[in-house]
Design an enzyme around this catalytic site. Structure first.
Site, PDB file in Angstrom:
ATOM      1  N   LYS A  57       0.546  -0.845  -0.095  1.00  0.00           N
ATOM      2  CA  LYS A  57       0.008  -0.069   0.716  1.00  0.00           C
ATOM      3  C   LYS A  57       0.415   1.086  -0.186  1.00  0.00           C
ATOM      4  O   LYS A  57       0.172   2.299   0.040  1.00  0.00           O
ATOM      5  CB  LYS A  57      -1.156  -0.090   1.594  1.00  0.00           C
ATOM      6  N   PHE A  98      12.289  -5.921   3.978  1.00  0.00           N
ATOM      7  CA  PHE A  98      13.234  -6.894   3.637  1.00  0.00           C
ATOM      8  C   PHE A  98      12.909  -7.846   5.417  1.00  0.00           C
ATOM      9  O   PHE A  98      13.519  -9.173   5.369  1.00  0.00           O
ATOM     10  CB  PHE A  98      14.453  -5.744   4.760  1.00  0.00           C
ATOM     11  N   ASP A 103      10.337 -13.172   8.185  1.00  0.00           N
ATOM     12  CA  ASP A 103       9.060 -12.954   8.067  1.00  0.00           C
ATOM     13  C   ASP A 103       8.024 -14.327   7.954  1.00  0.00           C
ATOM     14  O   ASP A 103       8.440 -15.399   8.225  1.00  0.00           O
ATOM     15  CB  ASP A 103       8.123 -12.191   8.679  1.00  0.00           C
ATOM     16  N   ASP A 107       7.549 -18.148   8.946  1.00  0.00           N
ATOM     17  CA  ASP A 107       6.491 -18.551   9.696  1.00  0.00           C
ATOM     18  C   ASP A 107       5.771 -19.254   8.519  1.00  0.00           C
ATOM     19  O   ASP A 107       4.760 -19.930   8.360  1.00  0.00           O
ATOM     20  CB  ASP A 107       5.650 -17.116   9.217  1.00  0.00           C
ATOM     21  N   ARG A 112       2.661 -13.231  -0.428  1.00  0.00           N
ATOM     22  CA  ARG A 112       2.693 -11.982   0.180  1.00  0.00           C
ATOM     23  C   ARG A 112       2.066 -11.045  -0.984  1.00  0.00           C
ATOM     24  O   ARG A 112       2.423 -11.130  -2.052  1.00  0.00           O
ATOM     25  CB  ARG A 112       3.507 -11.989   0.462  1.00  0.00           C
ATOM     26  N   ASP A 174       7.902 -11.835  19.896  1.00  0.00           N
ATOM     27  CA  ASP A 174       6.680 -12.466  19.010  1.00  0.00           C
ATOM     28  C   ASP A 174       6.691 -13.941  19.049  1.00  0.00           C
ATOM     29  O   ASP A 174       5.506 -15.036  18.358  1.00  0.00           O
ATOM     30  CB  ASP A 174       6.344 -11.697  16.999  1.00  0.00           C
ATOM     31  N   LYS A 200       7.532  -4.919  17.600  1.00  0.00           N
ATOM     32  CA  LYS A 200       7.490  -5.657  15.679  1.00  0.00           C
ATOM     33  C   LYS A 200       7.104  -4.474  14.622  1.00  0.00           C
ATOM     34  O   LYS A 200       7.221  -4.833  13.531  1.00  0.00           O
ATOM     35  CB  LYS A 200       6.721  -6.479  16.183  1.00  0.00           C
ATOM     36  N   PHE A 239      -3.881   0.707  15.076  1.00  0.00           N
ATOM     37  CA  PHE A 239      -3.495   0.645  13.650  1.00  0.00           C
ATOM     38  C   PHE A 239      -4.062  -1.407  13.849  1.00  0.00           C
ATOM     39  O   PHE A 239      -4.828  -1.891  12.655  1.00  0.00           O
ATOM     40  CB  PHE A 239      -2.148   0.700  12.824  1.00  0.00           C
ATOM     41  N   ASP A 254      -6.622  -5.920  12.084  1.00  0.00           N
ATOM     42  CA  ASP A 254      -5.427  -6.836  10.838  1.00  0.00           C
ATOM     43  C   ASP A 254      -5.092  -8.757  10.862  1.00  0.00           C
ATOM     44  O   ASP A 254      -4.893  -8.466  10.496  1.00  0.00           O
ATOM     45  CB  ASP A 254      -4.016  -6.542  11.798  1.00  0.00           C
ATOM     46  N   ASP A 255      -5.851  -8.313  12.901  1.00  0.00           N
ATOM     47  CA  ASP A 255      -5.223  -9.789  13.253  1.00  0.00           C
ATOM     48  C   ASP A 255      -6.896 -10.577  12.016  1.00  0.00           C
ATOM     49  O   ASP A 255      -6.283 -11.860  12.283  1.00  0.00           O
ATOM     50  CB  ASP A 255      -4.877  -9.858  14.939  1.00  0.00           C
TER      51      ASP A 255
END
Length: 324
Positions: A57, A98, A103, A107, A112, A174, A200, A239, A254-255
Site C-alpha cells: 500500500k 527486508f 518473516d 512463518d 504475500r 513474537d 514489531k 492500527f 489486522d489480526d
C-alpha cells in the site's frame, strides 16, 4: 491548504513516488551489472528488489513526504527536498520488504501481496535469507548516495539502525511467545500482545516515517521526538487493534483479516492461528473462555497435519479447521 488541494497533491506525490522506484533500482544495480565478478549477483538482486519491494500500500513511504509537506506548510517545496523525502520513503519500504522476506521464511507463509512468498519461488528457497540481507543493505547504499551531505544524514542513519533493532526485538517476542513444540497459552496475555505490536510494528510503521520528516525539517530535539514517539506508538497500537465490533467482540482488524480475510483481497493467506501466534483474537478468546473452552482452544490449535518445517499449500491450509 484546502482539502481538494491536499488531495490533488497527495495524488501527484503518489504518482511521482511510484515513478521514482525504477530510477532507484537502476542506481543501485546498473553500475555493477557488467562487472565480471559480481554481475550475476546484481542481476539476481534486481529481481529480488522488483519482486519484493513494490506491491504494497506504500502508506509508510508516502507518509514521509506527506509529513514533510505538513511541517513545511506550503506546496512549493524545493524539488531536491521532495526527492530526498521520497527516497527516505522508499528506504522505509525497503526496510519493510527486508522484514517481510525474513518473516515469511520464519512463518513459512504461502503468499504475500497477492503472489507467492519470495522463498517459495522456484530456485530461491533459503537463498532468500541472503536476499533479505541485500534488501536491507540497499537502504544504507541509497542513503549514502542521496543524503550523505545533508545535515540530517547521521540522525537518519542512526534512526534506521535503531528501528531495525527495535523491530528485531519485536519479532523475537513474537517467536518466543509461541515457540515450536510449546502449548503454553499462559504466555498469550494482553500485555505481551501490546509489547509485540509496539516493538514489531509500531516503531517502523508509525514513528519512523514521521521522525524522518522531522529530521529533514530540522527538528532534532530529543524531547520533541520523545513526544511524537509517544503519540505515534499509540497510533500504531490502534492500527493493530482498530475498534470494530465483530460477533459482539472488540477485535483487531489486522489480526481479524489474517484469520477471516479473503486472500484475493488481502493479498496473503493468513497463518497466525496455524502458527500459534499471540494475536488479538486468541488473547480475547482466552480472556473470555471457561477452563473447558480454553482446553478446546489449546487442543484445536494443534489439530493440524501441517506444522512448521512442512511447506504449506493454499489447499491444505484452507482445508483444515484450525480453530473450532
Amino acid at each position: 491548504m484546502g482539502e481538494p488541494v491536499v488531495k490533488k497533491q497527495k495524488q501527484e506525490d503518489s504518482k511521482e513516488f511510484d515513478n521514482l522506484f525504477t530510477d532507484l533500482v537502476n542506481e543501485l544495480v546498473e553500475p555493477d551489472l557488467d562487472n565480471k565478478e559480481i554481475g550475476d549477483a546484481m542481476k539476481r538482486f534486481k529481481d529480488v528488489i522488483e519482486y519484493n519491494v513494490p506491491g504494497g500500500k506504500r502508506n509508510r513511504g508516502l507518509t514521509v513526504i506527506s509529513a514533510y509537506r505538513s511541517l513545511v506548510g506550503k506546496t512549493d517545496i524545493d524539488a531536491e527536498d521532495v526527492k530526498c523525502a521520497m527516497v527516505l520513503g522508499w528506504c522505509v519500504e525497503w526496510l519493510q520488504a527486508f522484514f517481510l522476506v525474513a518473516d515469511d521464511i520464519m512463518d513459512q507463509s504461502v503468499t504475500r501481496r497477492g503472489q507467492a512468498c519470495w522463498y517459495r519461488k522456484e530456485g530461491v528457497g533459503h537463498d532468500a535469507i541472503n536476499d533479505s540481507f541485500y534488501i536491507e543493505a540497499c537502504i544504507y547504499r541509497m542513503l549514502k548516495k542521496v543524503i550523505r551531505k545533508k545535515s540530517y544524514y547521521v540522525d537518519v542513519m542512526e534512526l534506521f539502525h535503531e528501528t531495525t533493532y527495535q523491530t528485531i526485538v519485536g519479532q523475537s517476542l513474537d517467536l518466543i511467545t509461541a515457540p515450536e513444540g510449546s502449548r503454553d497459552l499462559t504466555r498469550f496475555t494482553e500485555i505481551r500482545y501490546n509489547a509485540i505490536v509496539k516493538w514489531k510494528t509500531a516503531f517502523y510503521s508509525f514513528y519512523l516515517p514521521v521522525a524522518l520528516a522531522m529530521y529533514m525539517y530540522g527538528i532534532d530535539e530529543p524531547e520533541t521526538h520523545a513526544s511524537a514517539k509517544q503519540i505515534l506508538l499509540e497510533m500504531g497500537r490502534f492500527f493493530q487493534i482498530q475498534i470494530i465490533e465483530v460477533s459482539s467482540w472488540i477485535t483487531g482488524e489486522d489480526d481479524f483479516l489474517d484469520c477471516y480475510g479473503d486472500p484475493a483481497v488481502t493479498g496473503k493467506i493468513g497463518t497466525d492461528i496455524e502458527d500459534n501466534k499471540c494475536s488479538w483474537l486468541v488473547v480475547q478468546a482466552l480472556e473470555k473462555a471457561t477452563p473447558e473452552q480454553k482446553q478446546i482452544i489449546e487442543v484445536s490449535s494443534w489439530i493440524t497435519g501441517v506444522r512448521k518445517g512442512n511447506p504449506r499449500t493454499e489447499t491444505n491450509y484452507r482445508g483444515e479447521l484450525w480453530y473450532k
